[in-house]
Design an enzyme around this catalytic site. Structure first.
Site, PDB file in Angstrom:
ATOM      1  N   GLU A   1      -8.838  -8.407  -1.819  1.00  0.00           N
ATOM      2  CA  GLU A   1      -8.885  -9.278  -0.638  1.00  0.00           C
ATOM      3  C   GLU A   1      -7.789  -8.894   0.358  1.00  0.00           C
ATOM      4  O   GLU A   1      -6.942  -9.718   0.711  1.00  0.00           O
ATOM      5  CB  GLU A   1      -8.686 -10.739  -1.052  1.00  0.00           C
TER       6      GLU A   1
ATOM      7  N   CYS B   1       9.980 -24.419  24.703  1.00  0.00           N
ATOM      8  CA  CYS B   1      11.211 -25.207  24.643  1.00  0.00           C
ATOM      9  C   CYS B   1      11.691 -25.404  23.214  1.00  0.00           C
ATOM     10  O   CYS B   1      11.659 -26.517  22.673  1.00  0.00           O
ATOM     11  CB  CYS B   1      10.987 -26.544  25.329  1.00  0.00           C
ATOM     12  N   GLU B   2      12.068 -24.348  22.569  1.00  0.00           N
ATOM     13  CA  GLU B   2      12.597 -24.368  21.205  1.00  0.00           C
ATOM     14  C   GLU B   2      13.584 -23.215  21.099  1.00  0.00           C
ATOM     15  O   GLU B   2      13.261 -22.096  21.524  1.00  0.00           O
ATOM     16  CB  GLU B   2      11.497 -24.075  20.164  1.00  0.00           C
TER      17      GLU B   2
ATOM     18  N   TYR C   1      -1.991 -11.842  11.355  1.00  0.00           N
ATOM     19  CA  TYR C   1      -1.276 -13.114  11.450  1.00  0.00           C
ATOM     20  C   TYR C   1      -0.586 -13.259  12.810  1.00  0.00           C
ATOM     21  O   TYR C   1       0.522 -13.786  12.903  1.00  0.00           O
ATOM     22  CB  TYR C   1      -0.271 -13.263  10.288  1.00  0.00           C
TER      23      TYR C   1
ATOM     24  N   ARG D   1       5.339 -15.307  13.755  1.00  0.00           N
ATOM     25  CA  ARG D   1       5.962 -14.720  12.568  1.00  0.00           C
ATOM     26  C   ARG D   1       7.493 -14.595  12.672  1.00  0.00           C
ATOM     27  O   ARG D   1       8.193 -14.927  11.715  1.00  0.00           O
ATOM     28  CB  ARG D   1       5.324 -13.366  12.226  1.00  0.00           C
TER      29      ARG D   1
ATOM     30  N   GLY E   1      -2.394  -8.765  -0.435  1.00  0.00           N
ATOM     31  CA  GLY E   1      -0.950  -8.726  -0.619  1.00  0.00           C
ATOM     32  C   GLY E   1      -0.264  -7.404  -0.366  1.00  0.00           C
ATOM     33  O   GLY E   1       0.967  -7.360  -0.275  1.00  0.00           O
TER      34      GLY E   1
ATOM     35  N   GLY F   1      -5.747  -8.339   3.680  1.00  0.00           N
ATOM     36  CA  GLY F   1      -5.764  -8.854   5.051  1.00  0.00           C
ATOM     37  C   GLY F   1      -4.856  -7.999   5.912  1.00  0.00           C
ATOM     38  O   GLY F   1      -5.276  -7.118   6.654  1.00  0.00           O
ATOM     39  N   ARG F   2      -3.542  -8.232   5.730  1.00  0.00           N
ATOM     40  CA  ARG F   2      -2.524  -7.553   6.527  1.00  0.00           C
ATOM     41  C   ARG F   2      -2.703  -6.033   6.559  1.00  0.00           C
ATOM     42  O   ARG F   2      -2.603  -5.410   7.613  1.00  0.00           O
ATOM     43  CB  ARG F   2      -1.153  -7.892   5.931  1.00  0.00           C
TER      44      ARG F   2
HETATM   45  N1  LLP Z   1      -6.258 -13.697  -0.608  1.00  0.00           N
HETATM   46  C1  LLP Z   1      -5.666 -14.897  -0.628  1.00  0.00           C
HETATM   47  C2  LLP Z   1      -6.124 -15.894  -1.590  1.00  0.00           C
HETATM   48  C3  LLP Z   1      -4.618 -15.172   0.258  1.00  0.00           C
HETATM   49  O1  LLP Z   1      -4.028 -16.361   0.213  1.00  0.00           O
HETATM   50  C4  LLP Z   1      -4.191 -14.187   1.182  1.00  0.00           C
HETATM   51  C5  LLP Z   1      -3.118 -14.446   2.124  1.00  0.00           C
HETATM   52  C6  LLP Z   1      -4.865 -12.946   1.175  1.00  0.00           C
HETATM   53  C7  LLP Z   1      -5.872 -12.733   0.268  1.00  0.00           C
HETATM   54  C8  LLP Z   1      -4.489 -11.829   2.122  1.00  0.00           C
HETATM   55  O2  LLP Z   1      -3.199 -11.394   1.897  1.00  0.00           O
HETATM   56  P1  LLP Z   1      -2.610 -10.108   2.674  1.00  0.00           P
HETATM   57  O3  LLP Z   1      -3.371  -8.895   2.205  1.00  0.00           O
HETATM   58  O4  LLP Z   1      -2.787 -10.341   4.120  1.00  0.00           O
HETATM   59  O5  LLP Z   1      -1.190 -10.076   2.276  1.00  0.00           O
HETATM   60  N2  LLP Z   1       1.091 -15.736   7.513  1.00  0.00           N
HETATM   61  C9  LLP Z   1       1.839 -14.891   6.599  1.00  0.00           C
HETATM   62  C10 LLP Z   1       0.974 -14.349   5.503  1.00  0.00           C
HETATM   63  C11 LLP Z   1       0.277 -15.430   4.703  1.00  0.00           C
HETATM   64  C12 LLP Z   1      -0.651 -14.891   3.669  1.00  0.00           C
HETATM   65  C13 LLP Z   1      -1.489 -15.980   3.117  1.00  0.00           C
HETATM   66  N3  LLP Z   1      -2.469 -15.552   2.166  1.00  0.00           N
HETATM   67  C14 LLP Z   1       2.521 -13.786   7.402  1.00  0.00           C
HETATM   68  O6  LLP Z   1       2.357 -13.744   8.621  1.00  0.00           O
HETATM   69  O7  LLP Z   1       3.256 -12.981   6.843  1.00  0.00           O
END
Ligand code: LLP
Length: 430
Positions: free
Chosen positions: A273, A356-357, A384, A312, A239, A275-276
């Site tokens: 956890e 086409c959107e 993402y 996005r 997050g 990601g981003r």
């Molecule tokens: N853990 C869980 C259980 C999650 O659902 C997620 C992301 C993460 C970790 C990683 O979160 P991060 O560190 O990346 O914020 N597609 C959207 C983001 C969706 C996130 C879904 N869950 C976007 O492009 O902004």
């Protein structure tokens, strides 16, 4: 050195000219910096040095196996949400015991596979899922290591589609139900309670919501301890936000320092956890301007990347910087300006794709000085981006390239139309 920077007015990734990447692999192409990925991961790992902790990269952000392999080599753990993601991390060299399995609905086959390979923990999101995990583990005569994802009912202050920690969201177990459900789990023979987790949303730019969630979880952990249920790890999910334009999110180091302060003398293992924050700013999407089109009220730059490549902006109205690969130097700009009575200094463009959107755009009202044939980079596209791409309009998905110093490696070949039609069949004649 920044991983992406202009030198002599030309945008580089590490020591490679991005226009050379476009030349070699065509467009649209995702380009990632190995260095940027490693630095982002190491910021978490270093801040946790000396603690019992795991940084489990959430692979949904970018699941190319070369990306996963780079992180596995550094000792990262992984957060997966499907059997497919689990197979990917294992193929990339991860150790199963460093993998946590999240997601609101795990199928029996996925649970069985995860038990067979021996993952670290299932992050369970409902009582029904608990029963399912217990059942599948019983069939295999094993105990499943579990944690419950608690929904702490805090407002992450982020876009509603990526906010997950409020009561109205589908995610996790209501914090008011947690004690009862933990007690029930403790009575089941084939699950072994090891943890507690939460994930309150994505692209958080403040530490406070994380701290609020953590306070609530720590109270719950103490209450459970009194009931005789002991929690070995606390998983705070992902997050942490990144800077797309002018956001100033806390650094991973600052965030972890705040978490560690709250942990004081507790003997809990920590799991994150992210990601981003590992990959977003480690990647760009290269695209070429196909056509410029002007009507009475708008200028459009029609590029060869589209919402199917980068969803996005369309889905969340997300803002991603869009920059030219070659900057016009001041002298060149003023010459052009004289020649064309000022028009070529640039105009405000909507940067749109061929899909086409009307929702197919990568950016709106961008000041750009461009011509057909110019190359652009859509910035902060490492998270993402490719993972959310699709084949809408029978568009082949982009190539992916990893830059390592002065070398470029194709880590995913551009799809062909034949790839897309594989598995489709005509009806028999008649
Ligand atoms: N853990 C869980 C259980 C999650 O659902 C997620 C992301 C993460 C970790 C990683 O979160 P991060 O560190 O990346 O914020 N597609 C959207 C983001 C969706 C996130 C879904 N869950 C976007 O492009 O902004």
């Amino acid at each position: 050195m920044d991983s992406f920077e202009y030198r002599n007015n030309r945008l580089h990734c590490e020591n490679v000219l991005l226009s050379d990447v476009a030349q070699e692999f065509g467009t649209p192409t995702y380009v990632y910096s190995r260095d940027a990925i490693e630095l982002a991961y190491l910021e978490y790992a270093n801040a946790l040095e000396g603690r019992d902790a795991m940084v489990c990269y959430a692979i949904k952000a970018n699941s190319n196996i070369a990306v996963l392999n780079i992180l596995a080599r550094l000792g990262a753990g992984f957060d997966v949400v499907s059997q497919g993601e689990l197979e990917r991390v294992l193929k990339a060299g991860a150790r199963a015991e460093r993998v946590v399995f999240s997601g609101v609905s795990k199928q029996s086959v996925e649970i069985r596979y995860a038990l067979q390979v021996g993952i670290h923990c299932f992050n369970i999101e409902s009582e029904a899922e608990l029963e399912r995990v217990n059942q599948v583990a019983a069939e295999l005569s094993v105990q499943a290591p579990i944690s419950f994802r608690i929904n702490p009912n805090v407002d992450a202050g982020t876009h509603p589609y990526i906010s997950t920690g409020l009561k109205e969201n589908k995610f996790g177990i209501d914090i008011d139900e947690a004690q009862r459900i933990y007690a029930h789990a403790a009575s089941l023979e084939h699950v072994n309670i090891i943890g507690m987790d939460c994930h309150i949303g994505s692209q958080l730019t403040e530490i406070a919501p994380f701290m609020d969630a953590m306070d609530k979880l720590l109270i719950l952990i103490d209450d459970l301890q009194e009931q005789g249920i002991s929690i070995q790890h606390l998983d705070l999910g992902g997050g942490l936000g990144v800077c797309y334009t002018d956001e100033v999110p806390p650094s991973a180091g600052d965030y972890i320092a705040a978490v560690l302060e709250k942990m004081a003398d507790r003997d809990l293992k920590l799991i994150f956890e992210p990601g981003r924050s590992i990959v977003a700013n480690a990647g760009v999407l290269l695209t070429e301007v196909e056509y410029l089109k002007h009507n009475a009220t708008k200028n459009f730059a029609i590029v060869d990347a589209a919402m199917n490549d980068m969803l996005r902006p369309s889905l969340y109205s997300a803002y991603l910087e869009i920059v030219p690969l070659t900057l016009q130097d001041a002298a060149a700009v003023s010459e052009v300006k004289d020649a064309t009575k000022g028009e070529s200094l640039g105009r405000l463009y909507d940067v749109v794709g061929p899909v086409c959107e009307s929702g197919d755009f990568l950016g709106k009202d961008r000041q750009l000085n461009i011509q057909a044939g110019d190359l652009l980079a859509v910035c902060s596209a490492g998270a993402y981006g490719f993972t959310m791409s699709s084949n809408y309009n029978t568009r082949t998905r982009a190539a992916e390239v990893m830059i390592d110093d002065n070398q470029m490696f194709e880590i995913r070949t551009r799809e062909t139309v034949a790839d897309l039609m594989r598995g489709e069949k005509l009806l028999p004649k008649g």
